[in-house]
Design an enzyme around this catalytic site. Sequence first.
Site, PDB file in Angstrom:
ATOM      1  N   TYR A  12      -0.358  -0.018  -3.819  1.00  0.00           N
ATOM      2  CA  TYR A  12      -1.625   0.419  -4.406  1.00  0.00           C
ATOM      3  C   TYR A  12      -1.792   1.763  -3.742  1.00  0.00           C
ATOM      4  O   TYR A  12      -1.544   2.110  -2.567  1.00  0.00           O
ATOM      5  CB  TYR A  12      -2.884  -0.418  -3.966  1.00  0.00           C
ATOM      6  CG  TYR A  12      -2.840  -1.782  -4.048  1.00  0.00           C
ATOM      7  CD1 TYR A  12      -2.122  -2.567  -5.026  1.00  0.00           C
ATOM      8  CD2 TYR A  12      -3.548  -2.783  -3.218  1.00  0.00           C
ATOM      9  CE1 TYR A  12      -2.039  -3.790  -5.210  1.00  0.00           C
ATOM     10  CE2 TYR A  12      -3.648  -4.067  -3.336  1.00  0.00           C
ATOM     11  CZ  TYR A  12      -2.853  -4.628  -4.393  1.00  0.00           C
ATOM     12  OH  TYR A  12      -2.938  -6.072  -4.385  1.00  0.00           O
ATOM     13  N   ASP A  60      -4.861  11.300   9.081  1.00  0.00           N
ATOM     14  CA  ASP A  60      -5.008  11.515   7.543  1.00  0.00           C
ATOM     15  C   ASP A  60      -3.672  12.676   7.103  1.00  0.00           C
ATOM     16  O   ASP A  60      -3.405  13.426   7.852  1.00  0.00           O
ATOM     17  CB  ASP A  60      -6.191  12.349   7.087  1.00  0.00           C
ATOM     18  CG  ASP A  60      -7.159  11.192   6.688  1.00  0.00           C
ATOM     19  OD1 ASP A  60      -7.024   9.992   6.923  1.00  0.00           O
ATOM     20  OD2 ASP A  60      -8.550  11.583   6.704  1.00  0.00           O
ATOM     21  N   TYR A 116      -2.237  -1.062  10.893  1.00  0.00           N
ATOM     22  CA  TYR A 116      -2.402  -1.738   9.343  1.00  0.00           C
ATOM     23  C   TYR A 116      -1.304  -1.228   8.600  1.00  0.00           C
ATOM     24  O   TYR A 116      -0.749  -2.001   7.882  1.00  0.00           O
ATOM     25  CB  TYR A 116      -3.864  -1.218   8.911  1.00  0.00           C
ATOM     26  CG  TYR A 116      -3.943  -1.217   7.236  1.00  0.00           C
ATOM     27  CD1 TYR A 116      -4.424  -2.601   7.055  1.00  0.00           C
ATOM     28  CD2 TYR A 116      -3.774  -0.406   6.664  1.00  0.00           C
ATOM     29  CE1 TYR A 116      -4.256  -2.669   5.403  1.00  0.00           C
ATOM     30  CE2 TYR A 116      -3.544  -0.517   5.136  1.00  0.00           C
ATOM     31  CZ  TYR A 116      -3.863  -1.558   4.753  1.00  0.00           C
ATOM     32  OH  TYR A 116      -3.967  -1.823   3.486  1.00  0.00           O
ATOM     33  N   SER A 167       0.870  -1.107  -0.044  1.00  0.00           N
ATOM     34  CA  SER A 167      -0.096   0.113  -0.045  1.00  0.00           C
ATOM     35  C   SER A 167       0.920   1.243   0.099  1.00  0.00           C
ATOM     36  O   SER A 167       1.923   1.089   0.640  1.00  0.00           O
ATOM     37  CB  SER A 167      -0.842   0.050   1.478  1.00  0.00           C
ATOM     38  OG  SER A 167      -1.449   1.513   1.399  1.00  0.00           O
ATOM     39  N   LYS A 197       1.770  -3.525   6.579  1.00  0.00           N
ATOM     40  CA  LYS A 197       1.990  -3.541   5.172  1.00  0.00           C
ATOM     41  C   LYS A 197       3.909  -3.289   5.101  1.00  0.00           C
ATOM     42  O   LYS A 197       4.425  -3.965   4.395  1.00  0.00           O
ATOM     43  CB  LYS A 197       1.204  -2.519   4.340  1.00  0.00           C
ATOM     44  CG  LYS A 197      -0.041  -2.785   4.462  1.00  0.00           C
ATOM     45  CD  LYS A 197      -0.222  -4.111   3.168  1.00  0.00           C
ATOM     46  CE  LYS A 197      -1.597  -4.523   3.393  1.00  0.00           C
ATOM     47  NZ  LYS A 197      -1.823  -5.964   2.616  1.00  0.00           N
TER      48      LYS A 197
HETATM   49  N1  UFG Z   1     -12.979  10.627   3.852  1.00  0.00           N
HETATM   50  C1  UFG Z   1     -13.959  11.712   4.186  1.00  0.00           C
HETATM   51  N2  UFG Z   1     -14.988  11.085   4.610  1.00  0.00           N
HETATM   52  C2  UFG Z   1     -15.218   9.705   4.789  1.00  0.00           C
HETATM   53  C3  UFG Z   1     -13.912   8.883   4.436  1.00  0.00           C
HETATM   54  C4  UFG Z   1     -12.929   9.452   4.010  1.00  0.00           C
HETATM   55  O1  UFG Z   1     -13.666  12.953   3.955  1.00  0.00           O
HETATM   56  O2  UFG Z   1     -16.114   9.157   5.242  1.00  0.00           O
HETATM   57  C5  UFG Z   1     -11.738  11.268   3.250  1.00  0.00           C
HETATM   58  C6  UFG Z   1     -10.450  11.304   3.880  1.00  0.00           C
HETATM   59  O3  UFG Z   1     -10.275  12.074   5.065  1.00  0.00           O
HETATM   60  C7  UFG Z   1      -9.375  11.258   2.722  1.00  0.00           C
HETATM   61  C8  UFG Z   1     -10.072  10.568   1.544  1.00  0.00           C
HETATM   62  O4  UFG Z   1     -11.423  11.032   1.813  1.00  0.00           O
HETATM   63  O5  UFG Z   1      -8.911  12.764   2.438  1.00  0.00           O
HETATM   64  C9  UFG Z   1      -9.797   9.220   1.210  1.00  0.00           C
HETATM   65  O6  UFG Z   1     -10.118   8.516   2.488  1.00  0.00           O
HETATM   66  P1  UFG Z   1     -10.036   6.846   2.316  1.00  0.00           P
HETATM   67  O7  UFG Z   1     -10.273   6.386   3.829  1.00  0.00           O
HETATM   68  O8  UFG Z   1     -11.085   6.604   1.288  1.00  0.00           O
HETATM   69  O9  UFG Z   1      -8.474   6.558   2.062  1.00  0.00           O
HETATM   70  P2  UFG Z   1      -7.046   6.708   2.563  1.00  0.00           P
HETATM   71  O10 UFG Z   1      -6.247   7.700   1.609  1.00  0.00           O
HETATM   72  O11 UFG Z   1      -7.155   7.186   4.155  1.00  0.00           O
HETATM   73  O12 UFG Z   1      -6.586   5.307   2.774  1.00  0.00           O
HETATM   74  C10 UFG Z   1      -6.502   4.458   1.914  1.00  0.00           C
HETATM   75  C11 UFG Z   1      -6.657   3.052   2.229  1.00  0.00           C
HETATM   76  C12 UFG Z   1      -5.711   2.620   3.139  1.00  0.00           C
HETATM   77  C13 UFG Z   1      -4.365   2.705   2.458  1.00  0.00           C
HETATM   78  C14 UFG Z   1      -4.149   4.280   2.064  1.00  0.00           C
HETATM   79  C15 UFG Z   1      -2.989   4.248   1.420  1.00  0.00           C
HETATM   80  O13 UFG Z   1      -7.947   3.013   3.041  1.00  0.00           O
HETATM   81  O14 UFG Z   1      -5.927   0.966   3.290  1.00  0.00           O
HETATM   82  O15 UFG Z   1      -5.284   4.500   1.148  1.00  0.00           O
HETATM   83  O16 UFG Z   1      -2.797   5.548   0.930  1.00  0.00           O
HETATM   84  F1  UFG Z   1      -3.388   2.280   3.276  1.00  0.00           F
END
Ligand code: UFG
Length: 353
Positions: A191, A309, A163, A137, A167
């Site tokens: 990914y 984040d 998590y 990841s 990885k």
């Molecule tokens: N977000 C929201 N509201 C939500 C969920 C997410 O605003 O309900 C925002 C987050 O703050 C972030 C973006 O949407 O800015 C993406 O969030 P995700 O949770 O979809 O994805 P992440 O980038 O946090 O994490 C993902 C995977 C992880 C992985 C990571 C690698 O969930 O498993 O990408 O960068 F490790």
Amino acid sequence: MTSGSRTVLVTGGAGYIASHCIVELLNEGYQVVAVDNFANAVEDPQASGFPESLKRVEQITGKKCIFHKADMNDTQALNAIFQKHEIYCIIHCAALKAVGESVQKPLEYYKSNVGGSINLLMVARNAGVKRFVFSSSATVYGNPQYLPIDEKHPVGVGITNPYGQTKYMVEVILQDLHKSDAAWDIILLRYFNPVGSHESGRIGEDPQGPPNNLMPFVAQVAVGRQPELKVFGSDYDTKDGTGVRDYIHVVDLAKGHVAALKKFEKSFGLKVYNLGTGQGYSVLEMVEAFKKASGRDIQYRKVDRRGGDVPTVYGSAALAEKELNWKCEKGLDDMCRDLWRWQEQNPKGFANK
Ligand code: UFG
């Protein structure tokens, strides 16, 4: 042996990424042995012990997929699988994957993701199978020091949850394994943010409980399973203040695995590839694109940042393009259209109860 008769072992085979990989592998003529412990999967009501997702994979491809229920920590079960099938290589996707849950249950995450990987590798080594693709990841990069992130970017610094650590740890283990025995051919695929579904709408991401990730949540707001999206943070230093990520269509990602396997034709050591699009979109851009694709309104509310984040993450996939001869073919509209098709046809996921 032709590639058509080669057997690929896919762990976490019933899950979101692996089931899409299996479609592409079967389409390319590989035999597939899938393994899953059902931690995150739904059984086919007509054939208990067989996952609903793989039943649909068989319907999409018109081909058979062998399945074994087993946990990565179950040495006996894994040994039996390697004795029964002549495995050419392994795609290791099995893992627990909820970032927030990993903070609450670190031991379960380390046992499943790190312990399970070590066990799988030992069983594989004892069976003489030394070709391995690891589902890693972009989280291993932590808070990016520069953009776009390439494979030379430092890893293991500033990872904010167990998590992500798992990885990174498995990557380190694989590096050490390769140093100890050059007969191993290993590919680490990092990914970015996989979204969307197969264009048939028959398989897709099926989170158990409220989704943690943005796009499954947005899709559930569109079908009324969630009242509104909470946008985590609107004061980041980005185009509109919301977080920016590199969203990649899951079918492009799956094709990246098949492209990686082709490298095993010749022995080549250990390699790392980013799988992303190189393009970043904000949360609000994703919401707008999904509104357009679905024709539904998406209620949202801006709230505080989510802990852990980072503002902006996007990667360069130039190395994969050059060495794997792979690049993304699908864009934002395809991701949203295909996600919507899956969500609309399966408002409650695979269980559809
Ligand atoms: N977000 C929201 N509201 C939500 C969920 C997410 O605003 O309900 C925002 C987050 O703050 C972030 C973006 O949407 O800015 C993406 O969030 P995700 O949770 O979809 O994805 P992440 O980038 O946090 O994490 C993902 C995977 C992880 C992985 C990571 C690698 O969930 O498993 O990408 O960068 F490790």
